[in-house]
Scaffold this motif. Structure first.
Motif, short mmCIF file in Angstrom:
data_model
loop_
_atom_site.label_atom_id
_atom_site.label_comp_id
_atom_site.label_asym_id
_atom_site.label_seq_id
_atom_site.Cartn_x
_atom_site.Cartn_y
_atom_site.Cartn_z
N PHE A 29 -8.65 -29.73 -8.46
CA PHE A 29 -9.99 -29.31 -8.88
C PHE A 29 -10.74 -28.69 -7.70
N ALA A 30 -10.64 -29.31 -6.53
CA ALA A 30 -11.33 -28.79 -5.35
C ALA A 30 -10.82 -27.40 -4.99
N GLU A 31 -9.50 -27.20 -5.10
CA GLU A 31 -8.93 -25.89 -4.79
C GLU A 31 -9.43 -24.84 -5.77
N ARG A 32 -9.54 -25.20 -7.05
CA ARG A 32 -10.07 -24.26 -8.04
C ARG A 32 -11.55 -23.99 -7.80
N SER A 33 -12.29 -25.04 -7.45
CA SER A 33 -13.73 -24.90 -7.22
C SER A 33 -14.02 -23.90 -6.11
N ARG A 34 -13.21 -23.94 -5.04
CA ARG A 34 -13.47 -23.08 -3.90
C ARG A 34 -13.33 -21.60 -4.22
N ASN A 35 -12.75 -21.29 -5.37
CA ASN A 35 -12.61 -19.90 -5.78
C ASN A 35 -13.57 -19.52 -6.90
N GLU A 36 -14.51 -20.42 -7.21
CA GLU A 36 -15.53 -20.12 -8.22
C GLU A 36 -16.76 -19.51 -7.56
N PRO A 37 -17.49 -18.67 -8.30
CA PRO A 37 -18.70 -18.05 -7.73
C PRO A 37 -19.70 -19.09 -7.26
N GLY A 38 -20.21 -18.90 -6.05
CA GLY A 38 -21.26 -19.77 -5.53
C GLY A 38 -20.79 -21.02 -4.83
N CYS A 39 -19.48 -21.27 -4.79
CA CYS A 39 -18.98 -22.48 -4.13
C CYS A 39 -18.91 -22.25 -2.63
N ILE A 40 -19.66 -23.05 -1.88
CA ILE A 40 -19.64 -22.96 -0.42
C ILE A 40 -18.55 -23.86 0.15
N GLY A 41 -18.29 -24.96 -0.53
CA GLY A 41 -17.23 -25.86 -0.08
C GLY A 41 -16.98 -26.97 -1.08
N SER A 42 -15.76 -27.47 -1.10
CA SER A 42 -15.40 -28.57 -1.98
C SER A 42 -14.29 -29.37 -1.31
N TRP A 43 -14.52 -30.70 -1.15
CA TRP A 43 -13.57 -31.53 -0.42
C TRP A 43 -13.33 -32.84 -1.16
N ILE A 44 -12.10 -33.36 -1.04
CA ILE A 44 -11.73 -34.65 -1.60
C ILE A 44 -11.32 -35.56 -0.45
N ASN A 45 -11.87 -36.76 -0.44
CA ASN A 45 -11.52 -37.75 0.58
C ASN A 45 -11.01 -39.02 -0.08
N GLN A 46 -10.11 -39.71 0.59
CA GLN A 46 -9.58 -40.97 0.11
C GLN A 46 -10.01 -42.08 1.07
N ASP A 47 -10.55 -43.14 0.53
CA ASP A 47 -11.06 -44.24 1.35
C ASP A 47 -9.93 -44.82 2.21
N ALA A 48 -10.22 -45.03 3.49
CA ALA A 48 -9.19 -45.52 4.42
C ALA A 48 -8.77 -46.95 4.13
N GLN A 49 -9.65 -47.74 3.51
CA GLN A 49 -9.33 -49.13 3.22
C GLN A 49 -8.91 -49.35 1.77
N ASP A 50 -9.36 -48.49 0.89
CA ASP A 50 -9.07 -48.63 -0.54
C ASP A 50 -8.46 -47.33 -1.06
N PRO A 51 -7.13 -47.24 -1.15
CA PRO A 51 -6.47 -45.99 -1.57
C PRO A 51 -6.77 -45.59 -3.02
N ALA A 52 -7.40 -46.48 -3.78
CA ALA A 52 -7.75 -46.14 -5.16
C ALA A 52 -9.14 -45.54 -5.26
N LEU A 53 -9.85 -45.42 -4.14
CA LEU A 53 -11.21 -44.86 -4.14
C LEU A 53 -11.20 -43.46 -3.56
N PHE A 54 -11.67 -42.50 -4.35
CA PHE A 54 -11.76 -41.11 -3.91
C PHE A 54 -13.24 -40.70 -3.87
N VAL A 55 -13.60 -40.02 -2.80
CA VAL A 55 -14.97 -39.53 -2.64
C VAL A 55 -14.90 -38.02 -2.57
#
Length: 226
Positions: A29-55
């Motif tokens: 989704f982030a990769e697709r977002s970065r190619n949409e009009p008006g997107c300055i940036g889009s990033w996905i992070n995974q919590d270092a302690q909880d691999p089931a949590l994405f920010v």
């Protein structure tokens, strides 16, 4: 004076058995977002302690751009079926940037300049930067007659980076017709841990200009030649 830039930060708690699948989906989704009009940036992070949590964190030029993104069919489909992936409700906060507007990353007017951006991303071992030079759904040829795209492409790059390859490439020829460009690339690669992969060649890359006027690869084929 307040600017129009909009941001969104969200927390997605995956069901343990769905964590890997959700992570791959959010990255796509982030990769697709970065190619949409008006997107300055889009990033996905995974919590270092909880691999089931994405920010996730996104920045959009205007509220209209953000609303257009949220109305995309793939976003609506995910939101409608999110309970299949999530252990708890998705938490999203929409923000307005305060203070000065950060300078935008300049985009090359000449598609041939994307070759250097590609090399810089590989030299930095930056998987997001590498995938960021590609358009959504782009194809990368990893062996003659076989191309990969999407999550399979990203996984292949991740494994390739583990070999610590050293790449160099020079644009030998370039051809531009409207929003499409073809680059003939003379390249060399050195893989100390796998000497059989070391070599040189002439490839053919195809780029297209997206709705924001940015050149992005749609095909990279190191085995193609004219």
């Amino acid at each position: 004076m307040q600017n129009e830039i909009q941001s969104a930060v969200g927390f997605a708690h995956a069901k343990p058995e769905k964590a890997e699948e959700l992570g791959a989906l959010l990255v796509s989704f982030a990769e697709r977002s970065r190619n949409e009009p008006g997107c300055i940036g889009s990033w996905i992070n995974q919590d270092a302690q909880d691999p089931a949590l994405f920010v996730f964190y996104e920045i959009w030029a205007t509220r209209e751009d953000l609303d257009r993104h949220l109305a995309q069919a793939y976003m609506q489909e995910f939101l409608a079926g999110r309970e299949a992936y999530l252990a708890k409700e998705l938490e999203v906060r929409q923000l307005t940037l305060t203070g000065s507007v950060p300078g935008a990353v300049s985009e090359p007017a000449d598609p041939a300049e994307m070759n250097q951006r590609y090399l810089d991303a590989y030299a930095a071992r930056d998987i997001d930067a590498i995938m960021g030079v590609y358009a959504p759904g782009a194809a990368a040829v990893w062996e003659p007659g076989k191309a990969v795209s999407g999550a399979e492409h990203r996984a292949a790059v991740v494994e390739f980076l583990k070999l610590e390859p050293r790449l160099s490439a020079k644009v030998a020829e370039r051809y531009i017709v409207g929003d499409t460009a073809a680059l003939v690339i003379d390249w060399s690669i050195e893989v100390p841990s796998m000497p059989e992969m070391t070599g040189t060649g002439r490839g053919l890359d195809v780029l297209k200009k997206n709705a924001r006027g940015e050149w992005r690869y749609v095909i990279t084929n190191p085995f193609g030649s004219l």
